[in-house]
Structure formats: structure tokens, C-alpha cells
Design an enzyme around this catalytic site. Sequence first.
Site, PDB file in Angstrom:
ATOM      1  N   GLU A 300       0.811  -1.214   0.000  1.00  0.00           N
ATOM      2  CA  GLU A 300       0.000   0.000   0.000  1.00  0.00           C
ATOM      3  C   GLU A 300       0.848   1.270   0.000  1.00  0.00           C
ATOM      4  O   GLU A 300       0.586   2.186  -0.800  1.00  0.00           O
ATOM      5  CB  GLU A 300      -0.946   0.000   1.209  1.00  0.00           C
ATOM      6  N   SER A 325      -2.235  -8.737  -5.315  1.00  0.00           N
ATOM      7  CA  SER A 325      -1.086  -9.589  -5.589  1.00  0.00           C
ATOM      8  C   SER A 325      -1.201 -10.230  -6.964  1.00  0.00           C
ATOM      9  O   SER A 325      -2.305 -10.519  -7.451  1.00  0.00           O
ATOM     10  CB  SER A 325      -0.982 -10.680  -4.522  1.00  0.00           C
ATOM     11  N   ALA A 347       6.961  -6.568 -13.661  1.00  0.00           N
ATOM     12  CA  ALA A 347       8.134  -6.238 -12.836  1.00  0.00           C
ATOM     13  C   ALA A 347       8.002  -6.744 -11.414  1.00  0.00           C
ATOM     14  O   ALA A 347       8.937  -6.609 -10.619  1.00  0.00           O
ATOM     15  CB  ALA A 347       8.355  -4.715 -12.822  1.00  0.00           C
ATOM     16  N   SER A 390      13.666  -9.432 -15.954  1.00  0.00           N
ATOM     17  CA  SER A 390      14.483 -10.472 -15.336  1.00  0.00           C
ATOM     18  C   SER A 390      15.800  -9.876 -14.839  1.00  0.00           C
ATOM     19  O   SER A 390      15.928  -8.656 -14.693  1.00  0.00           O
ATOM     20  CB  SER A 390      14.737 -11.612 -16.332  1.00  0.00           C
ATOM     21  N   LYS A 393      21.245 -12.473 -12.628  1.00  0.00           N
ATOM     22  CA  LYS A 393      21.419 -13.581 -11.667  1.00  0.00           C
ATOM     23  C   LYS A 393      20.683 -14.843 -12.108  1.00  0.00           C
ATOM     24  O   LYS A 393      20.837 -15.902 -11.500  1.00  0.00           O
ATOM     25  CB  LYS A 393      20.966 -13.136 -10.286  1.00  0.00           C
ATOM     26  N   VAL A 432      21.081  -2.457 -10.646  1.00  0.00           N
ATOM     27  CA  VAL A 432      20.536  -1.137 -10.949  1.00  0.00           C
ATOM     28  C   VAL A 432      20.900  -0.184  -9.819  1.00  0.00           C
ATOM     29  O   VAL A 432      20.442  -0.346  -8.683  1.00  0.00           O
ATOM     30  CB  VAL A 432      19.009  -1.199 -11.131  1.00  0.00           C
ATOM     31  N   THR A 456      31.629  -7.886   0.552  1.00  0.00           N
ATOM     32  CA  THR A 456      31.763  -9.326   0.761  1.00  0.00           C
ATOM     33  C   THR A 456      33.143  -9.851   0.369  1.00  0.00           C
ATOM     34  O   THR A 456      33.681 -10.744   1.013  1.00  0.00           O
ATOM     35  CB  THR A 456      30.689 -10.088  -0.026  1.00  0.00           C
ATOM     36  N   ARG A 529      28.329 -14.227   0.521  1.00  0.00           N
ATOM     37  CA  ARG A 529      27.104 -14.769   1.104  1.00  0.00           C
ATOM     38  C   ARG A 529      26.733 -16.069   0.402  1.00  0.00           C
ATOM     39  O   ARG A 529      27.197 -16.331  -0.712  1.00  0.00           O
ATOM     40  CB  ARG A 529      25.971 -13.745   0.975  1.00  0.00           C
ATOM     41  N   GLU A 532      26.278 -16.416  -3.529  1.00  0.00           N
ATOM     42  CA  GLU A 532      26.759 -15.204  -4.191  1.00  0.00           C
ATOM     43  C   GLU A 532      27.959 -15.506  -5.078  1.00  0.00           C
ATOM     44  O   GLU A 532      28.870 -16.228  -4.700  1.00  0.00           O
ATOM     45  CB  GLU A 532      27.144 -14.154  -3.142  1.00  0.00           C
TER      46      GLU A 532
END
Length: 594
Positions: A300, A325, A347, A390, A393, A432, A456, A529, A532
Site C-alpha cells: 500500500e 497480488s 516487474a 528479469s 542472476k 541497478v 563481501t 554470502r 553469491e
Amino acid sequence: MVGSVDLVSSMLALWLALSLRLSTVDQPTYDELQIFCGVACLTVITNLCIGLYRAMVRRAGDALQFRLLRAAVLSGLIVVGVDYLDYGADLPRSTFVIYTFIYFAFMTVTRTIWKAISPIIESNTNTTNVIIYGAGVAGQQLLEVLRQNNRYRPVAFVDNAKALHGIEISGLRVFTPKDINKLALTEFEGPIQVLLAIPSATSEKRRSLIAELTEAGHQVKSIPGMDELIMGKSIGQLTDVQPNDVLSRQSVAPDFDLMRNFVEGKTLLITGAGGSIGSEICRQLIQLAPKRLILLDNSEPALYDIDQSLNYIQTAVEIEAVLGSVLDKSLVNELLSAHTIDVVFHAAAYKHVPIVEANPIEGARVNILGTHTVATAAQNSGVSNFVLVSTDKAVRPTNIMGATKRAAETIIQNFQSQPGNTVFSMVRFGNVIGSSGSVVPKFLSQIEKGGPITITHPEITRYFMTIPEASQLVIQTGAMAQGGEVFLLDMGEPVKIIDLATKLVELSGSYITNKDGENGIKIEYTGLRPGEKLFEELLIDEENSSTTTHSKIYKAREPQLQSEKIDSFIKKILEACESRSIFLVTTSLRSHVP
């Protein structure tokens, strides 16, 4: 305080005027003192009524002199009126003329003195001395905004235009860019803050200026760019860094004609409309004259924000914000059938790697089943185009989030192979800058707190693009799609995260702690991680990629699974989610996604 000074100045001016008129030092009688006090009090009240005290003395311009002259004349008339009340003191008639000039002089002198000492007083507070880079309209508007508060104290303009060098604009002198370091040494004895007021400058020009200024040790802030000003941002909304400023490559210019021809006059559905990418897609679309935008989001606050942002822009585009949803089949079917949607920009997704890794069931529900729900409704209702947003990853994924997005891609590929008029396509891009999942907001927050910056791995690299670039890419690829392709942007060379962090620290006016441990921003390495990668890829099979009508956008056709395997996989994921089985989710993903 100014009123008190005017009160004393009025009485002193009247006594001095009377002494000059009588050519002797006047010894005020009781009746004269009554007149002095009466004139002074009425004068201050009159000044208050005409708004003389509403103007900030230290920020006042030339218009103040006219106000002071009017106030002095009114005060002189008050002397005449009070004298006629006959307090027993018969003042010579010429006294009010002499008084008017003396009182005007007193008001001018007291305000000039206050204006001169104000910078000294302000310099002892938290006021920051700044130079405004750009003496054009934007720079002058910024100056007026800054003069409304004490946080910044503008001391000079800097501009490349030779015609402006040496002149004064609103009380500030215009210098050449070469004079910035000289001003720092002579006026401030050290680094200064420079405010960029050049919204029309290209990203390349901005990066060049920022690099030059930060290397000289100056902190840089900037007003919003031209596109942000158009979207309703204020000149005074200064930022420490713009996402474009940390890209080492030139931003890719969009083909606006291509985008406009694709969406003009059409009804568009944007799922995940309140997210970082979804909201920017909406902002880009509304400028291309569609007929209607349908915004779907399950948050919301996010939906409210984008709805308000779009409605702030005065356009004829109809906007409908729908709270719900992508997993709600009834809602999605109703939206697509009731509004006759032409294009769907999908998206909506969970995209934060650590969050999805810890919540694989919800990640699979939204990213896989949500995509299947919306795509099914789009095909059944005859939508002309469906574009899946997409991520890089999804290429040879090593984490749950990437695997769910790759699974979503295979679902879209399968829909394209089935009979129907809908053109299904996908667009894949890297990190992004500035989005909710980007490291930039995280680094900026850590820098603001004084560090440390957590990374990392010292060798980790990523491809980066700006939010507008990503959103424009989504729209353009929809226009280029023929069905089943995956599109991507020429991202240039990958960026080392440590280099990105260093650049952000420099832009903030600080520096990375050196080996000797001097005070600065520290870098801490936390280790990779779960799931990753050290580096990301954009294509599964680079040999099958080809160019498009846009020189910086590429497309590829990647291996496709049979429909039976897709159907079986969706049933397994649905069963796993309904039974809340993490084991079944992960094993299904491992068997489905290489």
C-alpha cells in the site's frame, strides 16, 4: 530586535532633528519626551503593519531601500500628527522634514551594519560556506532557496561562460572554474563544498566535473537533473551523489520514437508498480502518452507513492492504482478482461538475494507462480505484448532468487511457443544503481554513519546501470520483440565493488582509511554470502546473441524446455508451496534450472 533598534533610532533622530533646527543641543522638556515616545511607538507599529520586519535583513536586496524610505516618510507624518495633538511642545514645522532624512539614514546604517556582521555570526554556527557552480537560471533559483535558511552560506558563483566572469548576480560575484581552488585557500583556508546547479549538463560532463572537484578535495552536492525537475523535484533538493555519477561508462540514450510508437494511446498494466524498477517504468511511460496506466502492487505505501507521483504530473493519461497480488488469479483476470490491456510489463518479483535465500517458498510463489498467473491471464485475454523483467542472476544461478527468475524465463519461453497472438519477451540486466536492492543506498547509509563500509570480497565485480536506463530498456525491448527473445543492454566493463565504494566515499567529501589507520571510512570484508558469485554473466550462450536496431541493445534466443516439463515443474512448485516444503522447492529448482 530590529524593532527595538528602530524605536531607539526614532527617538534619537527626533531629538537630533530638533537640535539641528534650533542650532543648539536641545534639552528635552517633559512634553517633548511625550512626543518622542509617542512618535517612536507609533513608528514601530507602522513599520510592523507595512511588513518591514517580515524581510530578513541579512538576505535583503535593493528593494529594502524603497521600503525604508516609505517607512521614514510615514514616520515623519506621524511627527506632524503627534505634534498637532498639542502636548504643549510646539515643534518647528521643518523638524519633520529633517527628522525624515535622519531617521531614514539611521535605519539604513543600522541594517547595513547588521547585514555586514551577519556572516560573521553565521560562520560561528553550523552554516556551510558554498560555491554555486552554474550562474544560470537554476543557479540563481538555488541561491534564493539557500538564502531562506542558515544551513548554507553562498559566497560565489562559478560558471564557464566568459560573458559572466567578474560581474555580480544577486550580490554574488561570478568566477571562472579555475578560481575554485584559489577561493578555497583565500576565503576558507581549505576544502569547500560546491553545489552543482547545471541540470541540463550531460552525465559525462557531470562525471568529469565531479571527478575534478573531488580530486581537489572539495565536497560536491547537486541539484536534481532536468528530468527530475520535470517530475516535480525542487531546485533546493540537494543530493550528495547521483547514481549516474558513479558509472564509468556513458549512459545509453534511449530511442524515444521507438518507445512512443509502442505505447502511445494504449492501455498498459505494470505489475510491481511501486518497486524501484516498476515505479520508474511508470514514470517513463506516462511521458509517452499512453491512454491508461493500471498500477498493480501488494504494498500500500509503495502504491500510494507512485500513484501520487504520477498524478502530480499534469497529463491526460488515466491512472488506476490497484492494491493486490499477482498471485490472485481472480483479480489478475478481472484486470486484464475489464480494461482491455494492450501491454503487460511484469516487474513484480522478490529480488533481494539474502531475503529470498532465507524465504525460498515465498520467493518461488511470487517469482514463479506469480509470473505464470499473469502470463496465463495475458494469453487468455489476447494481450498484444508481455515483457518479463528479469536479472543477470538468472544466468547459471547459484542462489534461490536467480533460480526462480530463470524458471520464470523458461515459463515465458514456453508461453511464446504456444498458439496465441501475444508476443512474450524478456529483458535481463545487471545491478541497478539506486534501486532498493543496490549496494549504493547501503554504502551511502554506511558513509553517513562514519563507516565501516562492508563488502563481501575484495575482487567482487558487478555490471551496473541506472534506474532510468533499466526502465527505458524494458519499454524499448517490448517494441523490438518478435517473441521468445531475451534482451540485454551493452553494460560495458564490470565494476569492482571496492572501486565503487571508494568513489562514493570521495563524493561524500571523505576518504578511505589508509594503512596507517588515520581517521576515515574503513572497509570491512565480510565474505561471500550463500549463493553469491564473484562476477555476474548476462548470457547463457553468447554465440546466439545478435544486434538490434539500437546499437547498445542485444538479443538472444536461449535453450527452451518442452511444455510437458514446464507443466510438471509448475505443479511441483505449487505443491511445494502449498505444503510449505522448502526441500521440495529447492530440489524442484535444482532439477529444472541448470
